[in-house]
Design a protein around this motif. Structure first.
Motif, short mmCIF file in Angstrom:
data_model
loop_
_atom_site.label_atom_id
_atom_site.label_comp_id
_atom_site.label_asym_id
_atom_site.label_seq_id
_atom_site.Cartn_x
_atom_site.Cartn_y
_atom_site.Cartn_z
N THR A 269 -1.92 12.92 -8.54
CA THR A 269 -2.23 12.80 -6.96
C THR A 269 -1.72 11.16 -6.75
N LYS A 270 -1.44 11.08 -5.43
CA LYS A 270 -0.70 10.03 -5.12
C LYS A 270 -1.18 9.48 -3.52
N ARG B 7 -7.09 16.66 -3.36
CA ARG B 7 -6.66 17.39 -2.02
C ARG B 7 -5.13 16.59 -1.83
N SER B 8 -4.31 16.94 -2.13
CA SER B 8 -2.81 16.73 -2.03
C SER B 8 -2.76 15.37 -1.84
N GLU B 9 -3.26 14.40 -1.16
CA GLU B 9 -3.07 12.98 -1.05
C GLU B 9 -4.42 12.18 -1.36
N THR B 10 -5.37 12.71 -1.34
CA THR B 10 -6.52 11.85 -1.75
C THR B 10 -7.59 12.67 -2.88
N ARG C 83 -2.14 0.78 -3.82
CA ARG C 83 -1.22 -0.33 -4.21
C ARG C 83 -0.80 -0.44 -5.38
N LEU C 84 -1.54 -0.15 -6.21
CA LEU C 84 -1.16 -0.13 -7.88
C LEU C 84 -1.69 1.21 -8.57
N ALA C 85 -0.79 1.62 -9.27
CA ALA C 85 -1.08 2.95 -9.85
C ALA C 85 -2.24 2.96 -10.49
N GLY C 86 -3.21 4.11 -10.16
CA GLY C 86 -4.48 4.23 -10.99
C GLY C 86 -5.47 3.84 -10.32
N ASN C 87 -5.13 2.80 -9.20
CA ASN C 87 -6.40 2.01 -8.64
C ASN C 87 -7.19 2.91 -7.89
N ALA C 88 -6.62 3.79 -7.12
CA ALA C 88 -7.36 4.81 -6.11
C ALA C 88 -8.49 5.67 -7.02
N LEU C 89 -8.11 5.93 -8.22
CA LEU C 89 -8.96 6.68 -9.15
C LEU C 89 -9.90 5.94 -9.81
N MET C 90 -9.33 4.50 -10.00
CA MET C 90 -10.40 3.61 -10.75
C MET C 90 -11.46 3.18 -10.00
N LEU C 91 -11.12 2.65 -8.80
CA LEU C 91 -11.95 1.81 -7.97
C LEU C 91 -13.35 2.24 -7.65
N PRO C 92 -13.34 3.81 -7.22
CA PRO C 92 -14.42 4.30 -6.89
C PRO C 92 -15.60 4.29 -8.19
N PHE C 93 -15.11 4.13 -9.38
CA PHE C 93 -16.18 4.02 -10.57
C PHE C 93 -16.47 2.67 -10.77
N PRO D 73 0.92 -1.22 0.01
CA PRO D 73 -0.01 -0.11 -0.05
C PRO D 73 0.90 1.34 -0.12
N GLY D 74 0.63 2.14 -0.89
CA GLY D 74 1.29 3.46 -1.01
C GLY D 74 2.41 3.31 -1.79
N GLU D 75 2.76 2.07 -2.12
CA GLU D 75 3.95 1.92 -3.00
C GLU D 75 3.76 1.94 -4.48
#
Lengths: 362, 444
Positions: free
Chosen positions: A141-142, A194-197, A147-157, A59-61
């Motif tokens: 934004t990071k 927002r900086s980290e989210t 855990r994997l690049a792009g996941n945080a932006l993708m999973l909500p959708f 996570p975060g890497e």
């Protein structure tokens, strides 16, 4: 030709057919998100978020690389970007296309994004969103949990991760469909960083590829219920001056179009299940009928507010026009007719709330 | 009739030619000491001979004995002796008496086709014992056994077994005709018989079952199929057969029906995995990474990052190793067999990946392929499926997922084109009568 020669020859010819499709997965660069902004010197500034694979993921890497390129068209920019990387771009996992806010505010979207609509690998999987303040900053934004690049932006959708009533989602093909359909307008979620989210809680409504209206977070929550996403949502109501939060879920939601000559009406019938989630005073011994009435009243007001706002701005993302066209026989002229009727429509909302419980306190 | 120097009979050291004299008259007996039972000869020939006072009395004793026959055709004497008969010459006339040494009649545990709670013994290498095992389980006078000798030199004893009322006469006739037409000097095993009676030379999928289980024999006999027992091998040949027969274990009869259904499904899934997984690995990693989730695509790319060679090399390398391992553990003597598995397991497990020759996902693929191949109950079928994956890998290397799908369709076409004694092969059931009362396979 004798059979003995022709069969191996045919096989040999077949072997030459595949061409250069063969490329190992480690020689591909997965583009997980694409950002489109206004360029400074050229009309487009395209940014790619490229995932860097690693055998171990923490996570975060999440490792990634962001590259940007300005160009006179998206295709042109992509061609130029190819010379900036060592591996072949693979758009098979491009799940999010972020459009910069200023781009969305000033440019029409349809023709500009033609490149995306034509890609066979992107068109059926990508979600569209508007990025605030611009697409590049969203892509960069990071989040800490990623855990994997792009996941945080993708999973909500994709519904795999969080299920928020404030997140609306639009597939690329759905946007295209709504653009070409008369009587059902497109909408896009607005993502701000927002900086980290990320914060994804508003929506923008489009009509003929131009941004017409921006909904507030509260309106977006109600709007999402009208899209029948069936996510649980919150209704805040006051009873005797005490605030009560209700956890609500839409059971059924349908509308009827009543088209009398001078008083066109759209009548909604909504039934919802509610449960009190937190209260300032005990509600168990209250009359549940009264509680239901309060919720119904509150939800009806919010719904009417939203519907009226949509009508007043001349946008129709819920497809009233489509329903009108579907139930008339006039062909092309129906839509022109509807455009005259829509501003005069009055909404009637009938909410039927069913109070299922007050929660359990042990 | 026998010339001392030129007759091959006399050149064998185990050929015995004795003259017996009881004081009143003489007889001469010839036999192979290795093929005949001396106790039997003593009891059936020497003892009555001692008590007989005239050749006529002895002739009566001989002919009244269980298998004593006077032979007129003296040309095939040596053949009779090679079948385990003793030839008795009494006053110019020849008699033969069956005095065979009992073969290897010991019953062995079923080893290639085991069940958990079913019968545990396999058929015997001795054809008569095998026949006994089948007859005991199927005591019907309708069960006909036709003895025949296969191979022009080996004259291997074989029994054609069938239930007279149930077997299809057309198939039976065809089977008999094909057996008669066998043109080989020596016949050792049923697999060889299967090859000899199949029309085409390019055989891939078995169209007849080879089994060592007496219960499978009986089940198939009662379903109207034909069984061929060959002396010298504990395996028998059953025909006709459909595809599903090769995927049904004898456990399917006695396990609860839902478990059976689940197990049969497991085997079909196993087939799919063992045939397609390596090809799909090549197709997905080199052509179509979009079909898997992005999370997996990235970790796959990460695990492959250290591997410099293209995926098909990786796959071929690993599959070669695993096939070599399987083959080696089959050939090696049992005592050093564990060495191969240990060494091979080490190579396949970790070292190959750490050396950067293969990715860690490939190791999972390899073991999944190897393990799910062993789900197939009939051995020959699992061999057939071991072969399919290589053409599929070639297609995947050239055409990606489209190639794999096209290859699978081609395999289906090929299977659908097969037949077993004129019956459609690629189907689940022939429509056999329900004889075990349980197995879904035999309900109409």
């Amino acid at each position: 030709m004798p059979k003995k020669i022709s069969v191996p020859l045919l096989a040999l010819l077949l072997l030459m057919l595949p061409g250069c499709g063969f490329k190992d997965i480690d020689k591909r660069f997965f583009v997980v998100a694409i950002g489109v902004d206004q360029g400074e010197r050229a009309p487009f500034k395209v940014s790619f978020k490229l995932a860097i694979p690693s055998p171990r993921t923490e996570p975060g890497e999440a490792k990634y690389q962001v590259i940007s390129q300005e160009g006179s068209s998206i295709a042109n920019a992509v061609r130029l970007m190819k010379s900036k990387v060592d591996k072949e771009f693979d758009f098979g996992h491009t799940t999010v296309i972020v459009i910069g806010k200023s781009f969305a505010d000033h440019r029409e979207l349809g023709r500009s994004l033609d490149w995306f609509f034509r890609r066979r690998d992107i068109q059926e999987i990508a979600f569209m969103a508007i990025g605030e303040p611009d697409a590049l900053s969203i892509i960069q934004t990071k989040p800490k949990s990623e855990r994997l690049a792009g996941n945080a932006l993708m999973l909500p959708f994709t519904n795999e991760g969080t299920e928020s009533p404030y997140i609306v989602k639009t597939y690329l093909f759905d946007y295209y469909r709504r653009w070409h359909e008369h009587g059902r307008d497109a909408f896009l979620p607005i993502v701000s960083s927002r900086s980290e989210t990320f914060v994804i809680n508003r929506a923008a409504i489009f009509s003929s590829n131009l941004k017409k209206l921006e909904l507030t977070a509260k309106e977006t929550g109600i709007f999402n219920q009208f899209l029948k996403t069936r996510h649980r949502f919150l209704i805040l109501a006051a009873l005797d001056g005490k605030q009560i939060s209700f956890n609500a879920k839409v059971r059924s939601l349908r509308f009827k179009l009543v088209d009398s000559a001078n008083k066109p009406e759209i009548r909604y019938r909504i039934s919802i299940n509610v449960e009190s989630e937190d209260t300032e005073a005990p509600v168990f011994h209250q009359s549940w009928d009264e509680l239901e009435k309060t919720v119904e009243e509150e939800f009806r007001n919010q719904a009417l507010q939203l519907l009226n706002r949509l009508r007043d701005n001349g946008v129709d993302p819920l497809g009233f026009g489509l329903r009108y066209r579907a139930s008339r026989h006039g062909g092309e002229s129906d839509f022109a007719e509807w455009q005259k009727i829509y501003p005069k429509v009055t909404f009637k909302v009938n909410v039927n709330a069913h109070f299922t419980g007050t929660g359990i306190i042990e | 009739m026998m010339q001392p120097s030129s007759d091959p009979l006399l050149q064998s050291d185990d050929f015995v030619r004795e003259t017996l004299d009881n004081g009143r008259f003489q007889i001469e007996i010839w036999y192979y000491s290795t093929l005949c039972d001396p106790d039997l000869i003593r009891k059936e020939i020497a003892h009555p001979f001692l008590l007989s006072d005239s050749p006529e009395t002895f002739e009566k004793v001989l002919c009244s004995a269980l298998t004593g026959v006077r032979i007129t055709d003296t040309v095939h004497l040596s053949e009779e002796m090679l079948q385990g008969n003793t030839i008795i010459r009494l006053q110019g006339a020849d008699y033969k008496l069956k005095t065979p040494k009992p073969g290897n009649t010991k019953l062995m545990q079923a080893s290639t086709e085991t069940t958990l709670q079913g019968p545990q013994t396999a058929l015997s290498e001795d054809a008569d014992t095998s026949l006994m095992l089948v007859r005991r389980r199927y005591p019907q006078q309708d069960l006909i056994s036709e003895q025949m000798n296969l191979g022009s030199k080996s004259r291997t004893k074989a029994y054609l077994l069938y239930d007279k009322n149930k077997a299809n006469p057309r198939i039976l006739e065809e089977f008999r005709r094909k057996l008669k037409a066998i043109d080989a000097e020596v016949v050792f095993t049923v697999g060889q018989v299967e090859a000899l009676i199949t029309d085409t030379q390019l055989r891939w999928f078995p169209t007849m079952i080879v089994t060592e289980r007496p219960d499978r024999c009986v089940l198939n006999l009662s379903q109207g199929k034909i069984v061929l027992i060959v002396d010298g091998t504990p395996f028998v040949l059953i025909a006709p057969a459909v595809f599903q027969d090769f995927l049904s274990a004898m456990d399917d009869i006695f396990l609860p029906s839902l478990i059976t259904k689940a197990l049969v499904m497991l085997r079909y899934i196993g087939i799919l995995i063992t045939t397609t997984l390596p090809a799909l690995y090549v197709a997905v990693t080199s052509y179509n990474p979009e079909v898997i989730r992005v999370q997996f695509a990235l970790s796959l790319a990460g695990s492959r990052a250290a591997v410099p060679y293209p995926t098909f090399f990786e796959v071929i390398f690993m599959l070669f190793l695993i096939e070599a391992l399987i083959e080696a553990s089959l050939r090696l003597p049992r005592y050093i067999g564990s060495t191969a598995t240990t060494v091979g397991g080490l190579i396949l497990g970790q070292a190959a990946q750490q050396a950067g020759l293969v990715s860690s996902v490939m190791i999972i693929v390899t073991s999944a392929v190897a393990i799910s191949n062993f789900l197939i109950p009939i051995n020959i079928m699992s061999f057939a499926f071991r072969v399919i994956k290589y053409p599929l890998i070639l297609l995947a290397t050239l055409f990606g997922i489209v190639g794999v799908v096209a290859g699978l369709i081609a395999v289906c076409f090929y299977l659908a084109n097969q037949n077993s004694f004129g019956l459609t092969y690629f189907r689940v059931f022939i429509g056999e009568p329900a004889v075990s009362g349980y197995k879904e396979g035999d309900t109409k």
